[in-house]
Design a protein around this motif. Sequence first.
Motif, PDB file in Angstrom:
ATOM      1  N   ILE A  22       0.842  -1.197   0.000  1.00 47.69           N
ATOM      2  CA  ILE A  22       0.000   0.000   0.000  1.00 47.69           C
ATOM      3  C   ILE A  22       0.878   1.249   0.000  1.00 47.69           C
ATOM      4  CG2 ILE A  22      -1.855   1.248   1.153  1.00 47.69           C
ATOM      5  CD1 ILE A  22      -2.607  -1.551   0.143  1.00 47.69           C
ATOM      6  N   ARG A  23       0.708   2.076  -1.017  1.00 49.02           N
ATOM      7  CA  ARG A  23       1.427   3.354  -1.051  1.00 49.02           C
ATOM      8  C   ARG A  23       0.771   4.395  -0.170  1.00 49.02           C
ATOM      9  NH1 ARG A  23       3.034   4.455  -7.401  1.00 49.02           N
ATOM     10  NH2 ARG A  23       4.753   2.951  -7.511  1.00 49.02           N
ATOM     11  N   GLU A  24      -0.550   4.471  -0.234  1.00 51.54           N
ATOM     12  CA  GLU A  24      -1.287   5.483   0.509  1.00 51.54           C
ATOM     13  C   GLU A  24      -2.713   5.016   0.680  1.00 51.54           C
ATOM     14  OE1 GLU A  24      -1.557  10.365   0.645  1.00 51.54           O
ATOM     15  OE2 GLU A  24      -1.363   9.378  -1.296  1.00 51.54           O
ATOM     16  N   ALA A  25      -3.373   5.554   1.715  1.00 53.06           N
ATOM     17  CA  ALA A  25      -4.747   5.149   1.993  1.00 53.06           C
ATOM     18  C   ALA A  25      -5.582   6.357   2.395  1.00 53.06           C
ATOM     19  CB  ALA A  25      -4.785   4.100   3.100  1.00 53.06           C
ATOM     20  N   LEU A  26      -6.884   6.221   2.214  1.00 52.23           N
ATOM     21  CA  LEU A  26      -7.844   7.249   2.614  1.00 52.23           C
ATOM     22  C   LEU A  26      -9.078   6.533   3.136  1.00 52.23           C
ATOM     23  CD1 LEU A  26      -8.654  10.377   2.452  1.00 52.23           C
ATOM     24  CD2 LEU A  26      -9.879   9.716   0.393  1.00 52.23           C
ATOM     25  N   VAL A  27      -9.479   6.865   4.356  1.00 51.49           N
ATOM     26  CA  VAL A  27     -10.694   6.269   4.923  1.00 51.49           C
ATOM     27  C   VAL A  27     -11.708   7.375   5.179  1.00 51.49           C
ATOM     28  CG1 VAL A  27      -9.867   6.399   7.324  1.00 51.49           C
ATOM     29  CG2 VAL A  27     -11.595   4.699   6.676  1.00 51.49           C
ATOM     30  N   ASP A  29      -8.350  24.423  -8.203  1.00 53.14           N
ATOM     31  CA  ASP A  29      -7.001  24.949  -8.017  1.00 53.14           C
ATOM     32  C   ASP A  29      -6.436  24.662  -6.635  1.00 53.14           C
ATOM     33  OD1 ASP A  29      -6.043  26.300 -10.420  1.00 53.14           O
ATOM     34  OD2 ASP A  29      -7.795  27.569 -10.189  1.00 53.14           O
ATOM     35  N   THR A  30      -7.276  24.127  -5.743  1.00 55.47           N
ATOM     36  CA  THR A  30      -6.771  23.800  -4.408  1.00 55.47           C
ATOM     37  C   THR A  30      -6.307  22.357  -4.309  1.00 55.47           C
ATOM     38  OG1 THR A  30      -8.914  23.081  -3.533  1.00 55.47           O
ATOM     39  CG2 THR A  30      -8.440  25.437  -3.457  1.00 55.47           C
ATOM     40  N   VAL A  31      -6.464  21.584  -5.375  1.00 54.93           N
ATOM     41  CA  VAL A  31      -6.175  20.152  -5.363  1.00 54.93           C
ATOM     42  C   VAL A  31      -4.889  19.895  -6.138  1.00 54.93           C
ATOM     43  CG1 VAL A  31      -7.076  17.858  -5.911  1.00 54.93           C
ATOM     44  CG2 VAL A  31      -8.650  19.699  -5.302  1.00 54.93           C
ATOM     45  N   ASP A  32      -4.052  18.999  -5.587  1.00 52.79           N
ATOM     46  CA  ASP A  32      -2.799  18.709  -6.276  1.00 52.79           C
ATOM     47  C   ASP A  32      -3.008  17.913  -7.556  1.00 52.79           C
ATOM     48  OD1 ASP A  32      -3.521  16.308  -5.099  1.00 52.79           O
ATOM     49  OD2 ASP A  32      -1.540  15.873  -4.266  1.00 52.79           O
ATOM     50  N   ASP A  33      -4.103  17.144  -7.625  1.00 53.57           N
ATOM     51  CA  ASP A  33      -4.388  16.307  -8.798  1.00 53.57           C
ATOM     52  C   ASP A  33      -5.902  16.245  -8.960  1.00 53.57           C
ATOM     53  OD1 ASP A  33      -4.690  14.421 -10.755  1.00 53.57           O
ATOM     54  OD2 ASP A  33      -3.524  12.848  -9.761  1.00 53.57           O
ATOM     55  N   SER A  34      -6.455  17.152  -9.762  1.00 46.30           N
ATOM     56  CA  SER A  34      -7.917  17.220  -9.898  1.00 46.30           C
ATOM     57  C   SER A  34      -8.491  15.953 -10.510  1.00 46.30           C
ATOM     58  CB  SER A  34      -8.310  18.447 -10.723  1.00 46.30           C
ATOM     59  OG  SER A  34      -7.692  18.411 -11.998  1.00 46.30           O
ATOM     60  N   ALA A  35      -7.714  15.265 -11.359  1.00 49.17           N
ATOM     61  CA  ALA A  35      -8.212  14.024 -11.956  1.00 49.17           C
ATOM     62  C   ALA A  35      -8.436  12.958 -10.892  1.00 49.17           C
ATOM     63  CB  ALA A  35      -7.231  13.522 -13.006  1.00 49.17           C
ATOM     64  N   SER A  36      -7.573  12.943  -9.866  1.00 47.91           N
ATOM     65  CA  SER A  36      -7.752  11.953  -8.801  1.00 47.91           C
ATOM     66  C   SER A  36      -9.011  12.220  -8.000  1.00 47.91           C
ATOM     67  CB  SER A  36      -6.529  11.939  -7.880  1.00 47.91           C
ATOM     68  OG  SER A  36      -6.418  13.158  -7.168  1.00 47.91           O
ATOM     69  N   LEU A  37      -9.373  13.503  -7.828  1.00 47.67           N
ATOM     70  CA  LEU A  37     -10.630  13.824  -7.150  1.00 47.67           C
ATOM     71  C   LEU A  37     -11.820  13.435  -8.014  1.00 47.67           C
ATOM     72  CD1 LEU A  37     -12.059  15.195  -4.733  1.00 47.67           C
ATOM     73  CD2 LEU A  37     -11.953  17.329  -6.032  1.00 47.67           C
ATOM     74  N   GLN A  38     -11.753  13.724  -9.304  1.00 50.40           N
ATOM     75  CA  GLN A  38     -12.828  13.378 -10.221  1.00 50.40           C
ATOM     76  C   GLN A  38     -13.112  11.884 -10.194  1.00 50.40           C
ATOM     77  OE1 GLN A  38     -14.597  15.627 -12.166  1.00 50.40           O
ATOM     78  NE2 GLN A  38     -15.924  13.901 -12.715  1.00 50.40           N
ATOM     79  N   TYR A  39     -12.082  11.086  -9.991  1.00 46.53           N
ATOM     80  CA  TYR A  39     -12.238   9.632  -9.982  1.00 46.53           C
ATOM     81  C   TYR A  39     -13.232   9.178  -8.917  1.00 46.53           C
ATOM     82  CZ  TYR A  39     -10.835   4.708 -10.273  1.00 46.53           C
ATOM     83  OH  TYR A  39     -10.828   3.349 -10.441  1.00 46.53           O
ATOM     84  N   PHE A  40     -13.307   9.910  -7.797  1.00 44.63           N
ATOM     85  CA  PHE A  40     -14.164   9.497  -6.695  1.00 44.63           C
ATOM     86  C   PHE A  40     -15.647   9.706  -6.989  1.00 44.63           C
ATOM     87  CE2 PHE A  40     -10.165   9.414  -4.587  1.00 44.63           C
ATOM     88  CZ  PHE A  40     -10.312   8.523  -3.538  1.00 44.63           C
ATOM     89  N   ALA A  77      -9.517  -0.072  -4.502  1.00 43.38           N
ATOM     90  CA  ALA A  77      -8.277   0.442  -5.091  1.00 43.38           C
ATOM     91  C   ALA A  77      -8.580   1.641  -5.977  1.00 43.38           C
ATOM     92  CB  ALA A  77      -7.587  -0.649  -5.900  1.00 43.38           C
ATOM     93  N   VAL A  78      -7.772   2.695  -5.836  1.00 40.24           N
ATOM     94  CA  VAL A  78      -7.907   3.897  -6.653  1.00 40.24           C
ATOM     95  C   VAL A  78      -6.536   4.264  -7.206  1.00 40.24           C
ATOM     96  CG1 VAL A  78      -9.925   4.782  -5.417  1.00 40.24           C
ATOM     97  CG2 VAL A  78      -7.631   5.389  -4.632  1.00 40.24           C
ATOM     98  N   MET A  88     -18.420   3.335   5.414  1.00 42.89           N
ATOM     99  CA  MET A  88     -17.025   3.609   5.767  1.00 42.89           C
ATOM    100  C   MET A  88     -16.109   2.820   4.830  1.00 42.89           C
ATOM    101  SD  MET A  88     -15.302   3.391   9.528  1.00 42.89           S
ATOM    102  CE  MET A  88     -13.746   2.525   9.621  1.00 42.89           C
ATOM    103  N   PRO A  89     -15.810   3.400   3.655  1.00 47.03           N
ATOM    104  CA  PRO A  89     -14.902   2.740   2.722  1.00 47.03           C
ATOM    105  C   PRO A  89     -13.442   3.108   3.005  1.00 47.03           C
ATOM    106  CG  PRO A  89     -15.802   4.689   1.695  1.00 47.03           C
ATOM    107  CD  PRO A  89     -16.391   4.633   3.092  1.00 47.03           C
ATOM    108  N   LEU A  90     -12.550   2.208   2.637  1.00 44.83           N
ATOM    109  CA  LEU A  90     -11.118   2.459   2.668  1.00 44.83           C
ATOM    110  C   LEU A  90     -10.605   2.425   1.240  1.00 44.83           C
ATOM    111  CD1 LEU A  90      -8.354   2.691   4.173  1.00 44.83           C
ATOM    112  CD2 LEU A  90      -8.276   0.182   4.127  1.00 44.83           C
ATOM    113  N   PHE A  91     -10.056   3.534   0.784  1.00 47.71           N
ATOM    114  CA  PHE A  91      -9.494   3.627  -0.560  1.00 47.71           C
ATOM    115  C   PHE A  91      -7.973   3.471  -0.447  1.00 47.71           C
ATOM    116  CE2 PHE A  91     -13.361   6.193  -0.507  1.00 47.71           C
ATOM    117  CZ  PHE A  91     -14.070   5.630  -1.558  1.00 47.71           C
ATOM    118  N   VAL A  92      -7.406   2.653  -1.301  1.00 42.29           N
ATOM    119  CA  VAL A  92      -5.964   2.393  -1.233  1.00 42.29           C
ATOM    120  C   VAL A  92      -5.327   2.586  -2.597  1.00 42.29           C
ATOM    121  CG1 VAL A  92      -6.128   0.801   0.723  1.00 42.29           C
ATOM    122  CG2 VAL A  92      -6.317  -0.092  -1.602  1.00 42.29           C
ATOM    123  N   VAL A  93      -4.119   3.156  -2.565  1.00 41.35           N
ATOM    124  CA  VAL A  93      -3.274   3.232  -3.749  1.00 41.35           C
ATOM    125  C   VAL A  93      -2.238   2.120  -3.620  1.00 41.35           C
ATOM    126  CG1 VAL A  93      -1.703   4.655  -5.097  1.00 41.35           C
ATOM    127  CG2 VAL A  93      -3.615   5.723  -3.890  1.00 41.35           C
TER     128      VAL A  93
END
Length: 664
Positions: free
Chosen positions: A554-559, A643-654, A610-611, A571-576
Motif C-alpha cells: 500500500i502506497r497510501e490510503a484514505l478512509v 485549483d486547491t487540489v494537487d491532482d484534480s483528476a484523482s478527485l474526479q475519480y471518486f 483500489a484507486v 465507511m470505505p477504505l481507498f488504497v493506492v
Amino acid sequence: MNTLSTTTTGAAPEPIWTPDPERVARARITEFADFAAARTGAVYPDYHDLWNFSVEEPSAFWSAVWDFFDIAADGDAGEVLTDAAMPGARWFPGTRLNYTEHALRHGDSPEAAIISIAEDGVTTEISWTQLRRQVAAVAAWLREQGVGVGDRVVGYLPNTFHAVVAFLATAGIGAVWSACGQDYGASGAASRFAQLDPVILVAADGYRWNGRVHDRRGDVADLVRQLPTLRSTVHVPVLGLLLDVDDAQHVPWDEVTAADAEPDFVRVEFDAPLWVLFSSGTTGLPKGIVHGHGGVILDHHKLLGLHNDLRAGERFFWYTTPNWMMWNMVVSGLLVGATIVLYDGSPAHPDPQRLWDIAAEHRVSVLGLSPGYLLGCAKAGLEPGRDLDLRALRLIGSTGAPLPPQSYQWVRDHVGDRVQVASTSGGTDVVSGFAGSAPTTAVWPGEISAPLLGVALAAWDADGTPVVDEVGELVVTTPMPSMPIYFWNDPDGTRYRDAYFGTYPGVWRHGDWVTVTARGSVVISGRSDSTLNRQGVRLGSADVYDVVEDLPEIREALVIGAELADGGYWMPLFVVLADETDLDDELRERIVAAIGTQASPRHVPDEIIAVPAIPHTRTGKKLEVPIKRLLQGAPIEKVVGSDTVDDSASLQYFTRFVPRKVQS
C-alpha cells in the motif's frame, strides 16, 4: 487551571528516545528556565513545570521570552497582555518593532544566510552581507513605487531565495506580504491575491518539478490581468526565460536588486499585519489569515530557539513550498541566526534519497520531513544513517499529518538513535505549533512529546469538560501571541469568531481530535470534522493510516465515514497500490486482519477499494472532508475548488462511487 500532570496509572510504555543529560545541560530551553526562575523566584526542574508556568502566568512567561531573546522595539514592553479574553487579547500595547530588523540583525558577514538549491542541482549561496544588500535594494525600489505601510505585495514564486528577499523587503518597510507557489494556476493564485488589492506582484517565469520544466509566463500574464490594482510586476528569471511582455510595468529582478542601499526598517505596532496566509480553500473561497509582526517574532523565537534549540550558524532545512506555513517558519530561522536551506523541486527526484543527500551535503542540524516521505523512505529500503554523513543532524521534525509509530522506529534504526524525532501539530491559523518536543522531553512512538510552551492545550468533551487519556476536541484556553489578528475582509470579526470560538465561547477550538495522556504527551487522531463515527464511537482516521500504510503493498490510503441520506453509514477504505500489486482477496484479508488487531475491529472498513491516486491540498493534506461530502452526494464543483487540489483528476475519480452508495 491548565496543569500538565506526569502521573501515570499502570505500566507506562517505554520512550523510544530520552534526552542526553549533557545535551539537556547546554540546551537553550534549560538556560531559559534558569532565566525565568531568576525573575520569578520559582524553580522549574523539568519541562512540565516550565509549561505550567508558561500557561498559568502568560504575561510573565512572554515577558521572559521577550527579554531572553532581546527583542528590539520602541516603547515600553512592561505591559504584556491587556485583555486575556479570546478573541481580542492585545499583546505588548504601545510597542513598535519590525520582523525584518530581527531577521537581519545577526551580523554582516560572508557566512551563508540562505542556501537555495534547484532540482537540477544548481545551488546559490546568499551571504548575510548579500542578503542585507538585496533586501535593502528591493525595499528602496518598493518605496520608489510608492509602496508604504499596509500596502500589499504578493509573490507568485517557487521556493527560491528570491521569495525570501522579496518578503523581507516588503516587511521591512511595513508593507504586507502574501505568496503562493506556482503549482497553482493563475485562477488559483488570483482567488487569493485579488482579495488583497495588491500593488506589486513578484513573479517567476516558472519552476522545475520531477525532471520537467514548467513555463509559467502565460499564467503570470493571466494573473496580472486579474489584479487591476497592480502598479508593477517584478520578473524573476528562475528558468532564464524572457517575459513575453513589452511593458514598462514589468521590471527585471536584476534591476530591482541593483541599488547599493542600506536597510531602513520601519518599526510598526506589535499587531500590525506582517503577512496574509490563506486556508486551503477546500470549502469555499480561501480565507485570508492575517498575523502580526510582534506575535510571529515572539512565537517563532520560542519555537525555533527553545523547542528546536536552533542556534546561529546551524543549518535549518524543512521541505516545504511557499503555499505552506512551514515556508514562513523556515524563513524565521533567520531570526535566531541560522542558515536556512531551501529546495525547489520534487523530494523524490532523481531518487527518494534526495532530501537526505541535501541534509548530508549541507550539514543540516534540523531537518523537516513529512510523514508520507518518511514512510516512503522505509518502503524504498533507504539507509541514510549508514550511507551518508549525517553527523550534524540532531533533530527531525514532522508535521502536516500524524506520524505513525513505525516511522519513529525507522528513524532510530536507519538514521540514528541519537536523532530526536519531533512530531509537531499546529496550523496555518497560528503559523506555529500547539504540541511538539524540546531537547528536554522524551519521545514515545506515535505520540507528540508535550504541548508547546505558552500553549494552554487541552482535550475537551462535547460539554467542555477536560478529559485525559480520552479523545476530545483540541482546545487552547488562553491566548497565544501568534493567533490571527483578524481575517481579511472580515470587518466585524464574525468569520473569525465562528471559525474558532463558535463551539466553546472564549476558547479556541482547532478542529482536531486529540488525546492528552496522563504522562503529558499528545496524540492527534485527525480532523474532528472528518472523524469516523461507528455507532456513536468516535474513531480517528490516523489510526487506520498507521496500520494500512505500513503494509508494503500500500502506497497510501484514505478512509471516509459518510452519513447517508437514508440513515445509513458507509465507511470505505481507498488504497493506492504499489507497483505490480493487485487488490485480491488475500490482500483484502490481510488489510482487515491488520486493522482489526492493530487498531480495533470498529476501524475495519465496509469496503476496500483500489484507486489510482489520493487527492490532496496543495500543502499535502488528504482531502478527507471534500471526499466525504462528495460521497454524500454534493456536486464536485461545490466541495472543492480545482485549483486547491494537487491532482484534480484523482478527485474526479471518486465521483464514480457516489450513485452506488447515496442512491441505494
